[in-house]
Design an enzyme around this catalytic site. Structure first.
Site, PDB file in Angstrom:
ATOM      1  N   GLU A 112       7.209  12.401  -2.753  1.00 41.97           N
ATOM      2  CA  GLU A 112       7.974  12.907  -1.449  1.00 41.97           C
ATOM      3  C   GLU A 112       8.337  11.510  -0.709  1.00 41.97           C
ATOM      4  O   GLU A 112       7.972  10.508  -0.446  1.00 41.97           O
ATOM      5  CB  GLU A 112       7.394  13.819  -0.667  1.00 41.97           C
ATOM      6  CG  GLU A 112       7.064  14.894  -1.482  1.00 41.97           C
ATOM      7  CD  GLU A 112       6.464  16.258  -0.505  1.00 41.97           C
ATOM      8  OE1 GLU A 112       6.744  17.192  -0.645  1.00 41.97           O
ATOM      9  OE2 GLU A 112       5.473  15.821   0.472  1.00 41.97           O
ATOM     10  N   CYS A 125      10.717   6.885   5.343  1.00 41.74           N
ATOM     11  CA  CYS A 125       9.108   6.866   5.034  1.00 41.74           C
ATOM     12  C   CYS A 125       8.955   6.931   3.570  1.00 41.74           C
ATOM     13  O   CYS A 125       9.469   7.950   2.805  1.00 41.74           O
ATOM     14  CB  CYS A 125       8.661   8.067   5.663  1.00 41.74           C
ATOM     15  SG  CYS A 125       6.930   7.859   5.524  1.00 41.74           S
ATOM     16  N   CYS A 132      -2.730   9.197  -3.899  1.00 40.22           N
ATOM     17  CA  CYS A 132      -3.782   8.078  -3.393  1.00 40.22           C
ATOM     18  C   CYS A 132      -5.209   8.339  -3.906  1.00 40.22           C
ATOM     19  O   CYS A 132      -5.757   9.661  -3.752  1.00 40.22           O
ATOM     20  CB  CYS A 132      -3.589   8.208  -1.931  1.00 40.22           C
ATOM     21  SG  CYS A 132      -4.048   6.770  -0.982  1.00 40.22           S
ATOM     22  N   CYS A 136      -8.693   9.711   2.568  1.00 39.37           N
ATOM     23  CA  CYS A 136      -8.779   9.919   4.106  1.00 39.37           C
ATOM     24  C   CYS A 136      -8.656  11.170   4.365  1.00 39.37           C
ATOM     25  O   CYS A 136      -7.846  12.111   3.825  1.00 39.37           O
ATOM     26  CB  CYS A 136      -7.505   9.251   4.783  1.00 39.37           C
ATOM     27  SG  CYS A 136      -7.496   7.457   4.423  1.00 39.37           S
ATOM     28  N   CYS A 139      -5.565  13.468   5.372  1.00 38.49           N
ATOM     29  CA  CYS A 139      -4.360  13.360   4.752  1.00 38.49           C
ATOM     30  C   CYS A 139      -4.479  14.183   3.765  1.00 38.49           C
ATOM     31  O   CYS A 139      -5.031  14.255   2.753  1.00 38.49           O
ATOM     32  CB  CYS A 139      -4.373  11.763   4.580  1.00 38.49           C
ATOM     33  SG  CYS A 139      -2.923  11.281   3.409  1.00 38.49           S
ATOM     34  N   CYS A 360       3.614  13.276   9.735  1.00 35.85           N
ATOM     35  CA  CYS A 360       2.368  12.374   9.454  1.00 35.85           C
ATOM     36  C   CYS A 360       1.231  13.054   8.722  1.00 35.85           C
ATOM     37  O   CYS A 360       0.633  13.836   9.387  1.00 35.85           O
ATOM     38  CB  CYS A 360       2.249  11.433  10.518  1.00 35.85           C
ATOM     39  SG  CYS A 360       1.483   9.991   9.924  1.00 35.85           S
TER      40      CYS A 360
HETATM   41  S1  SF4 Z   1      -3.745   8.006   4.805  1.00 35.88           S
HETATM   42 FE1  SF4 Z   1      -3.328   9.175   2.839  1.00 35.88          FE
HETATM   43  S2  SF4 Z   1      -1.970   7.925   1.861  1.00 35.88           S
HETATM   44 FE2  SF4 Z   1      -2.752   6.565   3.455  1.00 35.88          FE
HETATM   45  S3  SF4 Z   1      -4.613   5.699   2.342  1.00 35.88           S
HETATM   46 FE3  SF4 Z   1      -5.488   7.393   3.326  1.00 35.88          FE
HETATM   47  S4  SF4 Z   1      -5.414   9.017   1.863  1.00 35.88           S
HETATM   48 FE4  SF4 Z   1      -4.182   7.425   1.103  1.00 35.88          FE
END
Ligand code: SF4
Length: 377
Positions: A112, A125, A132, A136, A139, A360
């Site tokens: 995206e 962005c 990923c 986190c 996220c 975000c």
């Molecule tokens: S915020 Fe999301 S995209 Fe960025 S490193 Fe952490 S898990 Fe990965």
């Protein structure tokens, strides 16, 4: 002249699958790469700049439209390269003007890309990976897990697609941020090559000062970014290691102290701007003590502080950790006020595009996997 070499053959991709594409993506090449290819074919170096101009300024999709190239060179380029754009699988526009593209890649995976309006300016962005691996907990991209790294051309093509479609009026005053899917420092070589392509004056000619790369805080990556003159955003999100480790598993490897040392070095050795990003989680990291400590870290590293109220996953999906909540406006204002009082340069990043899952922390492609689609066909 000689030709531009043999067609490629099957090769393993970074995600472990096999690609049998028999042409290369021209968008993966920096101007130096292309000049070298042309040298090998005994073509004049200035042809590389002409090809860049056609590709990134005129944005023609095929070599046969590059009118000032000799026919033999156009044919040779066509046999060796393609200008590979992603397929637009979905496009949505938020009530606040934010636009989101779901882009299908050549191997069937998808990413995206989000265009965010901000007064007369726009921010695009960009994604650097499919999914990923960093996990986190605030996220949504983390829920996809890591599928593979994007190539330089797949990064650059996100911008070309936006400029060709409903975002075509965005070229003036456009800023680029590597804050989409993925951790840019985990795909540093491709991100670096993409930045060289984006900033090349024969093509798109972006100033590095209009590019910001966001990272969870990998010190080696931060040191590399300092050499490129781009802005750096470090995702801090906590002022103590125990909470940061709960929110961001990478903190087990790179502690807050390590990240702050790398951030300070970045500030001393780079002309790029430094920002600390702080996802504000209601009742978890939004205390006055935390604001005071964060302000001190910002002052110490000469970093601006961006406060981002947590955006829950779109569509009612569960975040990676239970119990995360978006802070109230009162909590956000109180936190920001303490930061400002303590001398931090602070900006609260209010959500844009939350109604289309583009805010975000909300990016996550919910598309069928290629194998599933193939089986169903
Ligand atoms: S915020 Fe999301 S995209 Fe960025 S490193 Fe952490 S898990 Fe990965």
């Amino acid at each position: 002249m000689s030709t531009l070499g043999e067609r490629g053959s099957c090769a393993p991709t970074p995600c472990g699958s096999i690609s049998c594409r028999d042409v290369e993506n021209l968008l993966d090449l920096t101007l130096d790469d292309l000049t070298r290819e042309l040298n090998r074919a005994q073509e004049a170096p200035y042809r590389a700049r002409q090809i860049f101009h056609w590709t990134y300024v005129q944005r023609v999709p095929r070599f046969d439209a590059m009118a000032n190239l000799p026919t033999s060179l156009r044919e040779s380029l066509s046999s060796r390269f393609e200008i590979l754009r992603p397929e637009v699988r979905a496009y949505v526009r938020s009530a606040d003007g934010t636009q989101k593209w779901a882009l299908g890649l050549a191997d069937g995976l998808a990413i995206e890309t989000v265009l965010i309006p901000d007064g007369t300016r726009r921010t695009l962005c960009l994604s650097s990976q499919v999914g990923c691996a960093f996990g986190c907990v605030f996220c949504s991209t983390a829920t996809m897990k890591w599928r593979r790294n994007l190539s330089p051309g797949e990064i650059v093509a996100q911008l070309l697609t936006v400029l060709e479609g409903p975002g075509r009026d965005a070229a003036a005053g456009l800023n680029l941020v590597f804050m989409g899917m993925g951790e840019p420092t985990a795909n540093l070589e491709a991100v670096g090559r993409a930045i060289r392509i984006l900033t090349d004056r024969s093509g798109l000619g972006f100033s590095p000062r209009r590019i910001t790369v966001s990272t969870v805080g990998v010190p080696a990556g931060i040191a590399a970014l300092a050499r490129w003159g781009v802005g750096l955003a470090i995702s801090l999100n906590a002022v103590r290691d125990d909470l940061r480790t709960r929110l961001m598993p990478v903190n087990k490897t790179h502690s807050l102290a390590d990240v702050l040392v790398a951030a300070k070095r970045f500030g001393e050795s780079s002309k790029g701007r430094l920002t600390f990003e702080y996802v504000l989680l209601g009742g978890l990291n939004d205390g006055e003590d935390e604001a005071r400590l964060l302000a001190g870290m910002g002052r110490d590293a000469n970093a601006r502080v961006n406060v981002i109220p947590f955006n829950p996953p779109a569509g009612g999906a569960e975040p990676l950790a239970p119990g995360l909540r978006r802070p109230t406006d009162v909590e956000v204002d109180r936190f920001a006020a303490v930061l400002a009082r303590e001398g931090a340069t602070v900006m609260v990043r209010r959500s844009r595009g939350a109604d289309i899952g583009a805010a975000c922390g909300q990016l996550a492609v919910r598309l069928p996997e290629p194998a599933t689609r193939g089986a169903a066909a």
